[in-house]
Design an enzyme around this catalytic site. Sequence first.
Site, PDB file in Angstrom:
ATOM      1  N   ARG A  67     -10.774   6.448   1.205  1.00  0.00           N
ATOM      2  CA  ARG A  67     -11.808   5.747   0.445  1.00  0.00           C
ATOM      3  C   ARG A  67     -11.737   4.226   0.581  1.00  0.00           C
ATOM      4  NH1 ARG A  67     -11.153  10.534  -1.341  1.00  0.00           N
ATOM      5  NH2 ARG A  67      -9.029  10.015  -0.811  1.00  0.00           N
ATOM      6  N   THR A  68     -10.563   3.658   0.355  1.00  0.00           N
ATOM      7  CA  THR A  68     -10.487   2.195   0.294  1.00  0.00           C
ATOM      8  C   THR A  68     -10.846   1.595   1.653  1.00  0.00           C
ATOM      9  OG1 THR A  68      -8.728   2.531  -1.303  1.00  0.00           O
ATOM     10  CG2 THR A  68      -9.053   0.288  -0.511  1.00  0.00           C
ATOM     11  N   LYS A 104       6.909  -4.049  17.004  1.00  0.00           N
ATOM     12  CA  LYS A 104       7.851  -4.817  17.841  1.00  0.00           C
ATOM     13  C   LYS A 104       8.683  -5.756  16.981  1.00  0.00           C
ATOM     14  CE  LYS A 104       4.200  -5.191  21.244  1.00  0.00           C
ATOM     15  NZ  LYS A 104       3.267  -6.204  21.760  1.00  0.00           N
ATOM     16  N   ARG A 121      -3.842  -2.919   2.945  1.00  0.00           N
ATOM     17  CA  ARG A 121      -2.987  -1.993   2.185  1.00  0.00           C
ATOM     18  C   ARG A 121      -1.628  -1.942   2.872  1.00  0.00           C
ATOM     19  NH1 ARG A 121      -4.644   3.869   0.166  1.00  0.00           N
ATOM     20  NH2 ARG A 121      -5.746   2.506  -1.286  1.00  0.00           N
ATOM     21  N   HIS A 158      -3.566  -2.066  -7.467  1.00  0.00           N
ATOM     22  CA  HIS A 158      -4.689  -1.659  -6.604  1.00  0.00           C
ATOM     23  C   HIS A 158      -5.949  -2.213  -7.282  1.00  0.00           C
ATOM     24  CE1 HIS A 158      -7.242   0.453  -3.967  1.00  0.00           C
ATOM     25  NE2 HIS A 158      -6.763   1.685  -4.059  1.00  0.00           N
TER      26      HIS A 158
HETATM   27  N1   CP Z   1      -8.486   5.691  -4.333  1.00  0.00           N
HETATM   28  C1   CP Z   1      -7.893   5.395  -3.149  1.00  0.00           C
HETATM   29  O1   CP Z   1      -7.211   4.378  -3.045  1.00  0.00           O
HETATM   30  O2   CP Z   1      -8.097   6.304  -2.167  1.00  0.00           O
HETATM   31  P1   CP Z   1      -7.559   6.165  -0.681  1.00  0.00           P
HETATM   32  O3   CP Z   1      -6.035   6.243  -0.766  1.00  0.00           O
HETATM   33  O4   CP Z   1      -8.149   7.296   0.076  1.00  0.00           O
HETATM   34  O5   CP Z   1      -7.962   4.821  -0.166  1.00  0.00           O
END
Ligand code: CP
Length: 313
Positions: free
Chosen positions: A61-62, A90, A111, A139
């Site tokens: 999703r993110t 590396k 991320r 998050h």
């Molecule tokens: N909600 C969320 O962060 O989903 P993903 O891990 O799929 O990005």
Amino acid sequence: MTEKFLKEKKFRSLVTGDDFTVPELVDLLNLASDIYREPNNFSNLCNGKVLGSLFFEPSTRTRLSFEAAMVRLGGSYINIPEPKGSSVMKGESLADTIRTVAAYADIIAMRHPLEGSAEVARQNSSVPFINAGDGGHQHPTQTLTDLLTIKETKHTLENLTIGLCGDLKFGRTVHSLVKTISKFPNNKFIFISPVELEIPEYIKMDLKKRNIEFVEVRNLEDIMDKLDILYMTRVQRERFFNEADYMRLKDTYILDNKKLENAKEDLIILHPLPRVNEIAVEVDKDPRAKYFEQVRFGMIVRMALILRLLEVR
Ligand code: CP
């Protein structure tokens, strides 16, 4: 790009919920609501802009919502399809990776599995930087997603009793949401978890300091009738130190139609997804289940965030 430039940079980034004030959040959510209603009005605002999409941990999703958000604003994105395909393998540092990507992109979303990595990235980025999840820490764009979903479905961000259920220890979406929605007036929290997965002490201390009401319980059914929002979470297998503990705890809470019998008519059920077992598929048909609408709101609010951080008016 010099050290002096990095120290004096003027642009905004988003690493934790504290990076935006409540009025700024309200403004961002209002912009997102405008985009939700009239997306075509926003479809060319990022012509020529490039998003650097850096995901060193799995995401559906993110990642896709950030990339789709930039495309829907008329821009484009670059990414590293697999961390294994980058020079991190590396031995390149995160700081050097970010400095490099900032030379190619106008804004970066990242991320990373390590808590604190987002702050390191922010400090080394010469373009606006967005934390798309740093380990078990924060998050913040999931929180923006949650807030927009609540705003659009409950029509308020105040006076809510919010139950958060499942892995409250490792669930970074929970940490970010509690931190941010507790800034809106008169919200109360019910934390539902096994003892091993309780919400971290620092979050409870912060709530106590600000006189925000919360309780911790073990049983979901006992408090179901009190909730305006039920926020279910997955037990985070990837953050456990041993598999036996994960197997013992993973199915502690499974929401099904029976458990919802006493719930309010206007309850909303949220989940950041991915789901494993914690919500039975039968619940998806309940009109109170909003977690797939939440997915779409995630893209919309990230469009709003990109516009604000790039100062596109
Ligand atoms: N909600 C969320 O962060 O989903 P993903 O891990 O799929 O990005």
